[in-house]
Scaffold this active site. Structure first.
Site, PDB file in Angstrom:
ATOM      1  N   ASP A 118       0.809  -1.227   0.000  1.00 65.04           N
ATOM      2  CA  ASP A 118       0.000   0.000   0.000  1.00 65.04           C
ATOM      3  C   ASP A 118       0.843   1.280   0.000  1.00 65.04           C
ATOM      4  O   ASP A 118       0.358   2.343   0.402  1.00 65.04           O
ATOM      5  CB  ASP A 118      -0.951   0.004   1.200  1.00 65.04           C
ATOM      6  CG  ASP A 118      -2.188  -0.841   0.939  1.00 65.04           C
ATOM      7  OD1 ASP A 118      -2.597  -0.946  -0.237  1.00 65.04           O
ATOM      8  OD2 ASP A 118      -2.737  -1.408   1.895  1.00 65.04           O
ATOM      9  N   ASP A 174      -7.334  -4.470  -3.770  1.00 64.60           N
ATOM     10  CA  ASP A 174      -7.021  -3.101  -3.341  1.00 64.60           C
ATOM     11  C   ASP A 174      -5.803  -2.543  -4.090  1.00 64.60           C
ATOM     12  O   ASP A 174      -5.665  -1.353  -4.300  1.00 64.60           O
ATOM     13  CB  ASP A 174      -6.705  -3.033  -1.843  1.00 64.60           C
ATOM     14  CG  ASP A 174      -7.500  -4.002  -0.998  1.00 64.60           C
ATOM     15  OD1 ASP A 174      -7.958  -5.029  -1.520  1.00 64.60           O
ATOM     16  OD2 ASP A 174      -7.649  -3.740   0.203  1.00 64.60           O
TER      17      ASP A 174
HETATM   18  N1  GLY Z   1      -7.534  -3.386   2.891  1.00 65.55           N
HETATM   19  C1  GLY Z   1      -7.835  -2.070   2.529  1.00 65.55           C
HETATM   20  C2  GLY Z   1      -9.199  -1.655   2.857  1.00 65.55           C
HETATM   21  O1  GLY Z   1      -9.614  -1.844   3.978  1.00 65.55           O
HETATM   22  O2  GLY Z   1      -9.884  -1.162   2.006  1.00 65.55           O
END
Ligand code: GLY
Length: 389
Positions: free
Chosen positions: A115, A171
């Site tokens: 991320d 994601d």
């Molecule tokens: N895992 C990222 C979210 O909670 O959207």
């Protein structure tokens, strides 16, 4: 002029016409943001962590990973959004303060993850693109290299650390934008090729025939054979976690914007049509579109992310499609504003009906990333074409 306009010009004109039909709504929300956000900022002043959620009226940090908590780019991102909206220096200063705090995450490398696009593209990346700050440029390129380093050459960016060697998650479609930026910026195509390889794998293994998506796919890291498709943050294996659908919707739309690959647009539209079919009763996404009937757990964050994706889709599609995507985005934003917000000035966040994961305890909470996407959508409705992604 008639007959000589390019499709792009026609799309731009249509988007302008559509967004001008709702200026009353847009300006109402802008006024509420201008009244609310000074309090959000004041409550963050002097904190030694970056805001994530709210408890007892006070900002709280993310639950784990310290400075490496994956949402830590969204607070500086929100501050840059408010700076764009108001031009007020206080927002810019807080964005810079948080960006500086994030430097410690590079040192805590072991806790960093897939991320890093969420963390740096909308903090240092936004700073560099708006101000030309060279230190911000270096941070953003470094983050892109960290993300590229997670690439498995079979065609996916691995999620998380430890023994998640073959894990990939939907994601990550949003993190690809960091790689597109890095190729555009450095002139080196490697980053874009990695991003497209991941997006191609995600199209094949995450997006289902009906436009719904898996959250997690676990591959054999030596062969790319699919080993398992767990529930992730959704209700169950094979279900349809709404925020995952929104990451796919916006992520594929952005991958199309950055590459012009038609299949990404087709995929974004398919996911968008599925998403709209699931929310059109009250326009507030359930946490999982396949959670048991009668279970009314919602996720306002999925709505805010999807609204941004739908608005971008309404700019790059034509005719009835464009109108349908725009209308859906507006319906979602109006529903969130009416039923999921706290505009008072004793509570620092805006959206309150967000859910971390279906089976977790983090239900009906505030999350800075939900607010980030809400404000991003409002900037789009205002006609601001700066793309944080
Ligand atoms: N895992 C990222 C979210 O909670 O959207």
């Amino acid at each position: 002029m008639g007959g000589h306009l390019s499709t792009l010009e026609e799309n731009t004109m249509l988007f302008e016409e559509m967004r001008l039909t709702c200026t009353d709504f847009t300006e109402d929300v802008v006024e509420k943001l201008k009244a609310k956000m000074p309090l959000a900022l004041q409550k963050a002043k002097g904190l030694d962590f970056i805001p994530y959620t709210v408890r007892d009226g006070a900002w709280q940090p993310g639950p784990c990973d310290g400075i490496c908590w994956w949402t830590n780019g969204f607070w500086p991102g929100e501050m840059w959004e408010m700076y764009r909206l108001t031009g007020e220096e206080s927002y810019r200063q807080e964005a810079e303060r948080a960006e500086n705090m994030l430097d410690a995450a590079f040192v805590e490398y072991d806790s960093l993850h897939h991320d890093v696009g969420f963390m740096w593209l909308i903090s240092s990346g936004a700073d560099f693109r708006m101000t030309g700050n060279d230190q911000s440029r270096k941070r953003t390129v470094l983050a892109a290299n960290l993300l590229a380093g997670r690439f498995n050459p079979l065609g996916f960016i691995r999620a998380w650390n430890g023994d998640c060697v073959g894990w990939a998650i939907i994601d990550c479609m949003m993190n690809l934008n960091l790689l597109y930026w890095a190729s555009d910026h450095t002139g080196d195509p490697r980053f874009r090729k990695i991003a497209m390889a991941h997006a191609d794998t995600a199209m094949r293994h995450f997006v289902r025939e009906d436009g719904s998506c898996n959250h997690i796919v676990i591959f054999d890291p030596e062969t790319l054979d699919v080993k398992e498709i767990p529930a992730g943050q959704g209700y169950a294996a094979g279900s349809s976690w709404s925020r995952g659908q929104s990451w796919a919707l916006y992520g594929f739309a952005l991958s199309f914007l950055h590459t012009s690959k038609q299949e990404y647009l087709d995929t974004a539209k398919k996911v968008a049509q599925y998403f709209i079919s699931q929310v059109k009763d009250d326009w507030i996404p359930r946490c999982d579109f396949r959670q048991p009937a009668g279970d009314d757990l919602k996720d306002a964050c999925a709505g805010a992310v999807a609204a941004c994706g739908l608005l971008e889709l309404s700019k790059i599609t034509e005719g009835k499609d464009a109108q349908a995507f725009f209308d859906a985005a507006l319906s979602i934003l109006k529903a969130l504003d009416a039923h999921c917000t706290d505009w008072s000035n004793d509570y620092p966040a805006i959206l309150t009906r967000c859910t971390g994961s279906y089976h977790g305890n983090d239900h009906n909470i505030a999350m800075t990333y939900a607010d980030f996407f809400l404000i991003e959508a409002v900037l789009k409705l205002r006609g601001d074409t700066f793309l944080f992604w």
